[in-house]
Design a protein around this motif. Structure first.
Motif, PDB file in Angstrom:
ATOM      1  N   ASN A   8     -18.327  22.081 -14.774  1.00  0.00           N
ATOM      2  CA  ASN A   8     -16.862  22.145 -14.708  1.00  0.00           C
ATOM      3  C   ASN A   8     -16.368  23.496 -14.207  1.00  0.00           C
ATOM      4  N   LYS A   9     -17.252  24.497 -14.206  1.00  0.00           N
ATOM      5  CA  LYS A   9     -16.874  25.834 -13.778  1.00  0.00           C
ATOM      6  C   LYS A   9     -17.617  26.161 -12.477  1.00  0.00           C
ATOM      7  N   LEU A  10     -16.879  26.089 -11.392  1.00  0.00           N
ATOM      8  CA  LEU A  10     -17.457  26.353 -10.076  1.00  0.00           C
ATOM      9  C   LEU A  10     -16.806  27.593  -9.465  1.00  0.00           C
ATOM     10  N   PRO A  11     -17.596  28.464  -8.831  1.00  0.00           N
ATOM     11  CA  PRO A  11     -17.070  29.750  -8.332  1.00  0.00           C
ATOM     12  C   PRO A  11     -16.354  29.662  -6.992  1.00  0.00           C
ATOM     13  N   PHE A  12     -15.464  28.685  -6.822  1.00  0.00           N
ATOM     14  CA  PHE A  12     -14.762  28.534  -5.546  1.00  0.00           C
ATOM     15  C   PHE A  12     -13.968  29.785  -5.178  1.00  0.00           C
ATOM     16  N   MET A  22     -12.186  24.214  -1.117  1.00  0.00           N
ATOM     17  CA  MET A  22     -12.083  23.752  -2.497  1.00  0.00           C
ATOM     18  C   MET A  22     -11.471  22.361  -2.603  1.00  0.00           C
ATOM     19  N   ASP A  23     -10.431  22.071  -1.822  1.00  0.00           N
ATOM     20  CA  ASP A  23      -9.775  20.770  -1.922  1.00  0.00           C
ATOM     21  C   ASP A  23     -10.730  19.624  -1.587  1.00  0.00           C
ATOM     22  N   SER A  76       0.845  -1.198   0.000  1.00  0.00           N
ATOM     23  CA  SER A  76       0.000   0.000   0.000  1.00  0.00           C
ATOM     24  C   SER A  76       0.879   1.247   0.000  1.00  0.00           C
ATOM     25  N   ALA A  77       0.487   2.210  -0.807  1.00  0.00           N
ATOM     26  CA  ALA A  77       1.247   3.453  -0.906  1.00  0.00           C
ATOM     27  C   ALA A  77       0.802   4.429   0.173  1.00  0.00           C
ATOM     28  N   ALA A  78       1.618   5.443   0.402  1.00  0.00           N
ATOM     29  CA  ALA A  78       1.261   6.484   1.369  1.00  0.00           C
ATOM     30  C   ALA A  78       0.044   7.253   0.864  1.00  0.00           C
ATOM     31  N   ARG A  79      -0.811   7.655   1.782  1.00  0.00           N
ATOM     32  CA  ARG A  79      -1.999   8.429   1.403  1.00  0.00           C
ATOM     33  C   ARG A  79      -2.409   9.336   2.552  1.00  0.00           C
ATOM     34  N   GLU A  80      -3.270  10.278   2.243  1.00  0.00           N
ATOM     35  CA  GLU A  80      -3.724  11.236   3.255  1.00  0.00           C
ATOM     36  C   GLU A  80      -5.241  11.294   3.276  1.00  0.00           C
ATOM     37  N   LEU A  81      -5.799  11.303   4.471  1.00  0.00           N
ATOM     38  CA  LEU A  81      -7.226  11.500   4.668  1.00  0.00           C
ATOM     39  C   LEU A  81      -7.423  12.894   5.259  1.00  0.00           C
ATOM     40  N   MET A  82      -8.257  13.696   4.606  1.00  0.00           N
ATOM     41  CA  MET A  82      -8.505  15.049   5.100  1.00  0.00           C
ATOM     42  C   MET A  82     -10.002  15.222   5.349  1.00  0.00           C
ATOM     43  N   LEU A 122     -14.105  19.776  -1.790  1.00  0.00           N
ATOM     44  CA  LEU A 122     -15.330  19.782  -2.586  1.00  0.00           C
ATOM     45  C   LEU A 122     -15.110  19.643  -4.089  1.00  0.00           C
ATOM     46  N   SER A 123     -13.878  19.822  -4.549  1.00  0.00           N
ATOM     47  CA  SER A 123     -13.670  19.893  -5.993  1.00  0.00           C
ATOM     48  C   SER A 123     -13.418  18.531  -6.634  1.00  0.00           C
ATOM     49  N   SER A 124     -12.830  17.585  -5.911  1.00  0.00           N
ATOM     50  CA  SER A 124     -12.481  16.293  -6.495  1.00  0.00           C
ATOM     51  C   SER A 124     -13.231  15.182  -5.769  1.00  0.00           C
ATOM     52  N   ASN A 125     -14.099  14.477  -6.498  1.00  0.00           N
ATOM     53  CA  ASN A 125     -14.905  13.385  -5.935  1.00  0.00           C
ATOM     54  C   ASN A 125     -15.525  13.797  -4.601  1.00  0.00           C
ATOM     55  N   PRO A 126     -16.299  14.891  -4.572  1.00  0.00           N
ATOM     56  CA  PRO A 126     -16.755  15.454  -3.296  1.00  0.00           C
ATOM     57  C   PRO A 126     -17.765  14.568  -2.577  1.00  0.00           C
ATOM     58  N   GLN A 127     -17.588  14.461  -1.271  1.00  0.00           N
ATOM     59  CA  GLN A 127     -18.568  13.831  -0.402  1.00  0.00           C
ATOM     60  C   GLN A 127     -18.804  14.783   0.763  1.00  0.00           C
TER      61      GLN A 127
END
Length: 324
Positions: free
Chosen positions: A246-250, A260-261, A194-200, A263-268
């Motif tokens: 594709n155009k969001l007013p962040f 933004m980090d 398993s590679a290093a990863r970060e949960l934010m 909510l912008s990529s695969n947001p949950q």
């Protein structure tokens, strides 16, 4: 009841229904809330890639939103339960856990952990005139990127830091957007390949919208307008996400830029609303805004003409929500 909040208006002449995924009652605890909604945490645990999640809490002033999100040593909030679950489930991994706490009051950023150590030292000392404002100025930072990240070994340390930071922020905590960022960095494991990863995880207590025209303090007017703008742009961003835009007013708001980090990529995203049984006018605005965040209609496939009357209705609805 169930997933519907029904509000009697105009002396019960008619009622308005607000639909949500689930409605918790007064006897339910924060632990009950976390137990039902913990999938937003557990879904990030067992993936191979880095993950980001956003938990938003909104409600009228003094509705208990701050307590639900951040809690206290005696009554832990959603942040504590999340940290405890993460660190317990990942106890066999090599971890580095950090937390930061940022206040957004108007358009100014404040690093609440800068004042947390001073808050401990001066907790029992009476403050002189202007001491609170001087402490606030000492916590101001130019951007959220400059916020300090504190290492934490367990959920109790996370809770202690948040308690100290909020105590240092004082009365401004209720008037500001407050964002706690919990980062868990998991080292690579060659044995498991398993590679290093970060949960934010971002925990956001949103400040309530208010009517700037009713404010008697001229210095508070730009603060209220900035807060209302942050809320409006956040609603636009979430609406755009649901529509697949594709155009969001962040970048139009410092709040959404901070989120933004996550909510912008695969947001949950999880939205928590506070509303008492006896709803005031402010509570009804909060209900309307939460509905706007959680239930956004999909775009129609055919083009349609928009009348002046419909635009006026939209503007009137916006003014009702944000008091402008």
């Amino acid at each position: 009841t169930g997933d519907v909040i029904e509000v009697d208006r105009d002396q019960a002449i008619h009622s308005v229904k607000y639909n949500f995924n689930h409605v918790f009652l007064e006897e339910d605890t924060i632990a009950d809330l976390f137990s039902r909604e913990s999938t937003i945490v557990s879904s990030a645990l067992y993936t191979a890639a880095s993950e980001a999640r956003c938990i938003l809490a909104y409600g009228a002033a003094d509705s208990g939103v701050l307590q639900t999100m951040f809690g206290s040593a005696d009554s832990p909030g959603f942040l504590y339960h999340t940290a405890g679950t993460l660190l317990s489930e990942l106890s066999e991994e090599r971890l580095q856990t950090q937390v930061s706490l940022i206040g957004l009051y108007g358009d100014k950023h404040y690093d609440l952990l800068l004042g947390s150590s001073k808050a401990d030292v001066n907790a029992k000392k009476p403050e002189g005139p202007g001491a609170a404002k001087r402490r606030l100025q000492a916590m101001e930072i130019k951007s959220a990127a400059m916020a300090k990240h504190r290492p934490c070994g367990d959920a109790d340390q996370v809770q202690a830091l948040c308690d100290q930071g909020l105590a240092a922020f004082g009365r401004w905590a209720k008037l500001s957007h407050v964002v706690a960022v919990l980062r868990v960095t998991i080292a690579s494991n060659p044995q498991r390949q398993s590679a290093a990863r970060e949960l934010m995880f971002q925990f956001v207590k949103l400040a309530a919208a208010s009517d700037a025209t009713r404010c008697k303090d001229p210095e508070e007017v730009p603060i209220i307008k900035a807060t209302n703008l942050h809320l409006a742009i956040l609603a636009k961003c979430l609406a755009g996400i649901r529509k697949g835009s594709n155009k969001l007013p962040f970048r139009e708001s410092k709040l959404t830029l901070l989120l933004m980090d996550a909510l912008s990529s695969n947001p949950q995203c999880l939205v928590i609303l506070h509303c008492p049984r006896q709803a005031s006018a402010d509570d009804l605005k909060a209900l309307g805004y939460a509905q706007q965040l959680t239930h956004v209609q999909s775009p129609v496939s055919q083009k349609r003409r928009v009348s002046i009357q419909s635009r006026r209705r939209e503007l009137a609805h916006h003014r009702e929500l944000f008091g402008e």
